[in-house]
Design an enzyme around this catalytic site. Structure first.
Site, mmCIF file in Angstrom:
data_model
loop_
_atom_site.group_PDB
_atom_site.id
_atom_site.type_symbol
_atom_site.label_atom_id
_atom_site.label_comp_id
_atom_site.label_asym_id
_atom_site.label_seq_id
_atom_site.Cartn_x
_atom_site.Cartn_y
_atom_site.Cartn_z
ATOM 1 N N VAL A 1 -9.352 1.840 1.140
ATOM 2 C CA VAL A 1 -8.356 0.919 1.670
ATOM 3 C C VAL A 1 -7.017 1.226 1.000
ATOM 4 C CG1 VAL A 1 -7.629 -1.507 1.799
ATOM 5 C CG2 VAL A 1 -10.037 -0.911 2.112
ATOM 6 N N GLY B 1 -4.273 1.159 -3.769
ATOM 7 C CA GLY B 1 -5.401 1.538 -2.914
ATOM 8 C C GLY B 1 -6.685 1.334 -3.677
ATOM 9 N N LYS B 2 -7.794 1.434 -3.017
ATOM 10 C CA LYS B 2 -9.077 1.353 -3.718
ATOM 11 C C LYS B 2 -10.145 1.934 -2.810
ATOM 12 C CE LYS B 2 -10.857 -0.249 -7.615
ATOM 13 N NZ LYS B 2 -10.248 -0.438 -8.930
ATOM 14 N N GLY B 3 -11.197 2.474 -3.429
ATOM 15 C CA GLY B 3 -12.305 2.996 -2.642
ATOM 16 C C GLY B 3 -13.608 2.529 -3.229
#
Ligand SMILES: NC(=O)c1ccc[n+]([C@@H]2O[C@H](COP(=O)([O-])OP(=O)(O)OC[C@H]3O[C@@H](n4cnc5c(N)ncnc54)[C@H](O)[C@@H]3O)[C@@H](O)[C@H]2O)c1
Length: 417
Positions: free
Chosen positions: A59, A104-106
């Protein structure tokens, strides 16, 4: 009771910070929505020949202040709302410490302890190929988070570079030193906590030798924080790990304890003169000037906040204090230095790593640590001033400072088309 939704929680904090700054809805409406959300399926062949399909996400919450930045989490509880919330916290954290990144992040919904190293490598490489359209040194730069390590980042960097046909060290940070990692990255979060503690005690007119500290968690962050504070002359009176805690009125011998842990020991087996054993609840309520939660989220809640004896809490872990506990601390006059400021040393040195990669340069350790110190001191004082100006907590001050910076960038860039 409705299920806790971390994204809704993020939105409510954003709303409070916007009210504090007296913003118009138009000023920050954009920040309520992630810019991009990608969900991918990740099929891998397990060691026994069977095929399993995992679900992963990346995201990008905001690139308004720069490329998106944020870790990759491997955990069985990962879901889209959690990843969306963590991506937004990263936009906020990067803005608090004023590094030119968005958030962001995953994540992948997987219990990494149940996979072999080879399975984890295949999972990482396939996940990287699936999120390729989003990531890149100028777009979105992952880093380690829960369940991922420097080794994982090495696989991400190699997969991305191989598929692109050129070496791209700057696509991830937190890499091993040998392939473009930065000196000081491993210690960065703990060192950032040290600089934060040094600043907060100045405001409270305390001196290191007169300040007693308790640390919950002796992993990467807690262990490094305890070591650096000990070396700086603070009295570490209590520490804990998952097995329990220990306390000594005279102060604990932190290097010896870390040697013991480094050899695989747990604190409930550690022996020394004059130590008292504590369980984890007792650790949080132990007598000290500064309590540093450095283990898990949601440790300080309405159940135990009344028993905390510390005057100051410095959040080294992410999200250790519940909203209810925060209210109790506010009422009791306990100063809480929030996670988005106190543990930002990791992302700051990730930024230095990326700068080194883009310039094919290597900074020496003194340069990394000195630049980190300037950033942390500057950020702490900016948050402190905002909190004083707005007559609010340091947490709200940090959110307001970040939101103000995001909103200025948004208004300068405008809305396309
Ligand atoms: N590693 C980083 O650079 C970094 C950066 C920012 C924030 N954080 C946050 O800091 C926290 C700790 O991360 P880490 O990398 O040190 O993890 P880690 O796995 O290295 O260490 C966690 C420590 O907590 C202890 N622990 C686990 N459950 C416990 C319990 N119930 N009570 C007391 N101790 C317990 C473990 O024994 C271990 O000592 C997390 O919230 C993480 O998100 C980490």
């Amino acid at each position: 009771m409705a299920k806790y939704n971390p994204y809704d929680n993020m939105l409510s904090v954003l709303e409070s910070a916007a009210n504090l700054l007296e913003l118009e809805k138009n000023d920050y409406e954009v920040l309520k929505y992630p810019e991009r959300t990608l969900e991918v399926s990740i099929p891998i062949t397990m060691d026994d020949g069977s095929i399993r399909v995992f679900v992963g996400y990346r995201v990008q919450h905001s690139s308004v202040r720069g490329p998106c930045k944020g870790g990759i989490r491997y955990h069985q509880n990962v879901d889209l709302d959690e990843v969306k919330a963590m991506a937004a916290w990263m936009s906020i954290k990067c803005a608090v410490v004023d590094v030119p990144y968005g958030g962001g992040k995953g994540g992948v919904t997987v219990d990494p302890t149940m996979l072999s190293k080879k399975e984890l490598e295949r999972l990482t490489r396939r996940y990287t190929s699936a999120i390729m359209p989003l990531i890149g040194p100028e777009r979105d730069i992952p880093a380690p988070d829960l369940g991922t390590t420097a080794e994982t980042m090495g696989w991400v960097m190699d997969t991305y570079s191989t598929l692109k046909g050129h070496v791209a060290a700057g696509v991830v940070t937190g890499k091993p030193l040998e392939i473009g990692g930065s000196l000081g990255r491993l210690e960065a979060t703990g060192r950032g906590v040290l600089f934060t503690v040094q600043e907060v005690i100045k405001k409270q007119n305390l001196k290191p030798g007169e300040t007693s500290i308790a640390v919950q968690g002796m992993g990467n962050v807690g262990g490094m924080t305890a070591r650096l504070l000990y070396e700086d002359g603070f009295k570490i009176v209590a520490v804990s790990d998952v097995s329990g805690g220990i306390r000594s009125e005279e102060g604990l011998n932190i290097p010896e304890i870390l040697d013991f842990i480094g050899k695989g020991g747990f604190l409930n087996e550690y022996e020394a003169e004059n130590i008292v054993r504590l369980n984890n609840s007792e650790l949080l309520a132990t007598k000290c000037d500064i309590l540093i939660p450095a283990a898990l989220e949601n440790q300080l809640t309405e159940k135990n906040a009344e028993y905390v004896q510390a005057k100051i809490i410095v959040e080294a872990a992410n999200g250790p204090t519940s909203v209810e506990a925060d209210e109790i601390f506010k009422r009791r006059g306990i100063l809480v230095v929030p996670d988005i400021l106190a543990n930002a040393g990791g992302v700051v040195v990730s930024y230095f790593e990326w700068v080194q990669n883009l310039n094919s340069a290597r900074w020496d350790l003194d340069r990394v640590n000195d630049t980190l110190q300037s950033k942390m001191v500057e950020s702490f004082n900016a948050v402190y001033k905002m909190a004083q100006d707005k007559n609010t907590t340091l947490r709200m001050g940090a959110y307001a400072l970040a939101l103000e910076r995001l909103v200025v960038s948004l208004s300068i860039r405008g809305i396309f088309p």
